[in-house]
Write a protein that holds these residues in place. Structure first.
Motif, short mmCIF file in Angstrom:
data_model
loop_
_atom_site.label_atom_id
_atom_site.label_comp_id
_atom_site.label_asym_id
_atom_site.label_seq_id
_atom_site.Cartn_x
_atom_site.Cartn_y
_atom_site.Cartn_z
N PRO A 1 50.51 7.90 110.07
CA PRO A 1 51.28 9.10 109.70
C PRO A 1 51.74 9.08 108.24
O PRO A 1 51.76 10.13 107.59
CB PRO A 1 52.48 9.06 110.66
N VAL A 2 52.08 7.91 107.73
CA VAL A 2 52.43 7.82 106.31
C VAL A 2 51.21 8.14 105.45
O VAL A 2 51.31 8.84 104.43
CB VAL A 2 52.99 6.42 105.97
N ASP A 3 50.02 7.67 105.84
CA ASP A 3 48.81 8.02 105.11
C ASP A 3 48.53 9.52 105.18
O ASP A 3 48.03 10.11 104.20
CB ASP A 3 47.61 7.24 105.68
N VAL A 4 48.82 10.14 106.32
CA VAL A 4 48.64 11.59 106.43
C VAL A 4 49.58 12.31 105.47
O VAL A 4 49.18 13.25 104.77
CB VAL A 4 48.88 12.06 107.89
N VAL A 5 50.83 11.86 105.41
CA VAL A 5 51.77 12.44 104.45
C VAL A 5 51.24 12.26 103.02
O VAL A 5 51.25 13.20 102.21
CB VAL A 5 53.16 11.79 104.59
N THR A 6 50.76 11.06 102.72
CA THR A 6 50.24 10.79 101.38
C THR A 6 49.05 11.70 101.06
O THR A 6 48.94 12.22 99.94
CB THR A 6 49.82 9.32 101.25
N ALA A 7 48.20 11.90 102.05
CA ALA A 7 47.04 12.79 101.85
C ALA A 7 47.49 14.22 101.57
O ALA A 7 46.94 14.89 100.69
CB ALA A 7 46.13 12.73 103.07
N LEU A 8 48.49 14.69 102.30
CA LEU A 8 48.98 16.05 102.09
C LEU A 8 49.62 16.21 100.71
O LEU A 8 49.43 17.23 100.04
CB LEU A 8 49.98 16.42 103.18
N LEU A 9 50.35 15.19 100.27
CA LEU A 9 50.95 15.24 98.94
C LEU A 9 49.88 15.13 97.85
O LEU A 9 49.99 15.76 96.79
CB LEU A 9 51.98 14.12 98.79
N THR A 10 48.84 14.35 98.13
CA THR A 10 47.70 14.26 97.21
C THR A 10 47.04 15.61 97.05
O THR A 10 46.71 16.03 95.93
CB THR A 10 46.69 13.22 97.73
N ILE A 11 46.84 16.30 98.17
CA ILE A 11 46.25 17.64 98.13
C ILE A 11 47.14 18.60 97.33
O ILE A 11 46.66 19.41 96.53
CB ILE A 11 46.03 18.17 99.56
N GLY A 12 48.45 18.47 97.53
CA GLY A 12 49.37 19.37 96.85
C GLY A 12 49.44 19.17 95.35
O GLY A 12 49.70 20.11 94.60
N GLU A 13 49.17 17.94 94.89
CA GLU A 13 49.30 17.65 93.46
C GLU A 13 47.97 17.36 92.78
O GLU A 13 47.93 17.19 91.55
CB GLU A 13 50.25 16.46 93.26
N ASP A 14 46.88 17.30 93.56
CA ASP A 14 45.57 16.94 92.99
C ASP A 14 45.67 15.61 92.25
O ASP A 14 45.19 15.44 91.12
CB ASP A 14 45.05 18.03 92.04
N LEU A 15 46.29 14.62 92.93
CA LEU A 15 46.50 13.31 92.32
C LEU A 15 46.35 12.23 93.38
O LEU A 15 47.13 12.18 94.32
CB LEU A 15 47.89 13.23 91.68
N ILE A 16 45.33 11.38 93.24
CA ILE A 16 45.08 10.31 94.21
C ILE A 16 45.88 9.08 93.80
O ILE A 16 45.66 8.53 92.72
CB ILE A 16 43.59 9.96 94.28
N PRO A 17 46.79 8.61 94.64
CA PRO A 17 47.58 7.42 94.28
C PRO A 17 46.73 6.16 94.32
O PRO A 17 45.73 6.09 95.04
CB PRO A 17 48.68 7.40 95.35
N PRO A 18 47.14 5.14 93.57
CA PRO A 18 46.30 3.95 93.47
C PRO A 18 46.54 2.95 94.59
O PRO A 18 47.54 2.98 95.30
CB PRO A 18 46.74 3.35 92.13
N THR A 19 45.59 2.04 94.74
CA THR A 19 45.72 0.85 95.57
C THR A 19 46.26 -0.26 94.68
O THR A 19 45.57 -0.71 93.76
CB THR A 19 44.35 0.44 96.14
N VAL A 20 47.48 -0.70 94.92
CA VAL A 20 48.14 -1.61 93.98
C VAL A 20 47.62 -3.04 94.12
O VAL A 20 47.20 -3.46 95.20
CB VAL A 20 49.66 -1.61 94.16
N ASN A 21 47.64 -3.77 93.01
CA ASN A 21 47.41 -5.21 92.95
C ASN A 21 45.99 -5.67 93.26
O ASN A 21 45.67 -6.86 93.13
CB ASN A 21 48.37 -5.96 93.90
N VAL A 22 45.13 -4.77 93.67
CA VAL A 22 43.79 -5.15 94.15
C VAL A 22 42.78 -5.17 93.01
O VAL A 22 42.77 -4.29 92.15
CB VAL A 22 43.33 -4.18 95.26
N ARG A 23 41.92 -6.21 93.04
CA ARG A 23 40.75 -6.27 92.16
C ARG A 23 39.53 -6.05 93.06
O ARG A 23 39.05 -6.99 93.71
CB ARG A 23 40.67 -7.63 91.47
N PRO A 24 39.03 -4.84 93.14
CA PRO A 24 38.01 -4.52 94.15
C PRO A 24 36.73 -5.32 93.96
O PRO A 24 36.24 -5.49 92.84
CB PRO A 24 37.77 -3.02 93.96
#
Length: 405
Positions: free
Chosen positions: A341-364
């Motif tokens: 549900p938190v990811d769903v909220v994040t997705a909705l806020l991403t859609i609203g701002e056209d801004l994808i939040p980062p994955t912190v601390n990770v070296r992919p």
């Protein structure tokens, strides 16, 4: 044509704080909320880090009579429910009581409450055990307490499918909206950062034993050795688009457009895990081709095998580096039933701002073939998002979210 289920209100409580503003300001900038466990002495245990919600005084938000009746996770859920109604500009007393329902997810139930009462049983005897133990530990207690507090007597239930449960609960809520319910509050909360809950979580052998908060939970990183647990979750106010507009809803965050769920085959069967099929089912349900997905919010288990399985499912559907992928929960820890549900909220806020939040601390690791958003947020048009969630025991769920019409 089935009614569109839309989100009109959000109540969120995570290690980043209470409410959308605190959560989004921390998430969009990649602030890390993982730290040393403070709710008990974790030094004797192999895992010592968590995403804790600090400085939560339930008495500041709830009537005093509710405090002795409830576990920490239920208090959080009750506060988040109030926030979700307020954000939607909904006053439950103005709705017919059978028009409103509650569908929540739970992984552990009220573990801390149960631990405290069992301690009394062992050390003092049965006469010292609270009568509230009969329900405060139970998986369905959040649905029950929220419905009682707000006079909601419509269809209500609880879903227990670990991390996938948060999506499964929202999907059930969507189903109820399509069947005619006027309003459903749905999502999930968990908070079992206590000694009893800690031992239960360690039994999965999936917790990170790193002592560095900045390098402990590392989905899709070669150094990944497990995840960091967290506490909290989110509750969403769902209505049909028609009903929301008829009552003059101030805001529609987006639509739950598609959903799919599968189970993994038995270990050792040699068959493919079920996540890819869940994704394809969600896309089909939404009537959306893979090319139209603008971002994937991955489950991000943080263990090599599970990360590899998820990456293979994503690349099978979208192609290598075919879609931006992010795991914002790397900054809070995995919140069990509250994570999706938190990811769903994040997705909705991403859609609203056209801004994808980062994955912190990770070296992919390039071996996963993912376009993982790291370092800082990525500004890009986002109209449609996919959220993935996997649960212990083989649960797979996928949900498609779309911008409001």
């Amino acid at each position: 044509m089935s009614a569109k289920a839309v989100v009109t209100g959000i109540g969120i409580f995570t290690p980043h704080g209470l409410g959308v503003d605190d959560f989004w300001s921390a998430t969009r900038t990649g602030k890390n909320a993982i730290g040393q466990v403070t709710r008990f002495d974790a030094t004797p245990y192999p895992a010592r880090l968590a995403g804790e919600i600090r400085s939560f005084a339930a008495a500041d938000h709830l009537p005093s009579r509710l405090i002795p009746q409830t576990d920490r996770m239920t208090r959080m859920a009750l506060v988040a429910a109030d926030c979700a109604f307020g954000d939607a500009d909904v006053r439950p007393g103005e709705f017919a009581e059978y028009d409103m329902g509650v569908v929540t997810a739970s992984t552990s139930g009220g573990f801390e409450f149960g631990q405290n009462e069992l301690r009394k049983l062992w050390s003092q005897g049965s006469h010292y055990v609270s009568a509230y133990q009969s329900f405060a530990w139970f998986y369905a207690v959040n649905s029950g307490q929220i419905s009682i507090r707000n006079g909601m007597r419509g269809p209500s239930s609880v879903v227990v499918s670990d991390h996938a449960g948060g999506l499964d609960a929202l999907a059930q809520a969507r189903r109820l909206i399509r069947k005619g319910s006027r309003l459903i509050l749905s999502g999930g909360f968990d908070a079992s950062i206590c000694t009893w809950g800690w031992v239960a979580q360690l039994a999965s052998d999936r917790l990170s034993t790193s002592t560095d908060p900045e390098r402990a939970y590392l989905p899709f990183d070669e150094a990944a050795d497990g995840y960091v647990p967290g506490e909290g979750g989110a509750l969403l106010t769902l209505e049909s688009a028609q009903s929301a507009r008829a009552r003059g809803a101030q805001r529609i965050y987006g639509e739950i457009a598609g959903y799919g769920a599968t189970f993994d085959p038995p270990p050792g069967s040699g068959r493919e895990p079920g996540l890819r099929r869940a994704v394809e089912a969600a896309l089909t349900d939404a009537g959306v081709p893979a090319a139209d997905i603008d971002v994937v919010f991955a489950d991000g288990a943080g263990t090599p095998r599970l990360d590899r399985e998820e990456a293979q499912a994503i690349t099978a559907v979208f192609g290598p580096a075919g879609v931006p992928v992010t795991v914002p929960k790397a900054s809070t820890g995995r919140l069990y039933s509250g994570a999706a549900p938190v990811d769903v909220v994040t997705a909705l806020l991403t859609i609203g701002e056209d801004l994808i939040p980062p994955t912190v601390n990770v070296r992919p690791s390039p071996g996963y073939g993912l376009d993982l958003v790291t370092g800082q947020a990525r500004a890009t048009p986002v109209n449609t998002a996919l959220v993935l969630a996997r649960g212990y025991g083989g649960f797979n769920s996928a949900m498609v979210l779309k911008a409001p019409d």
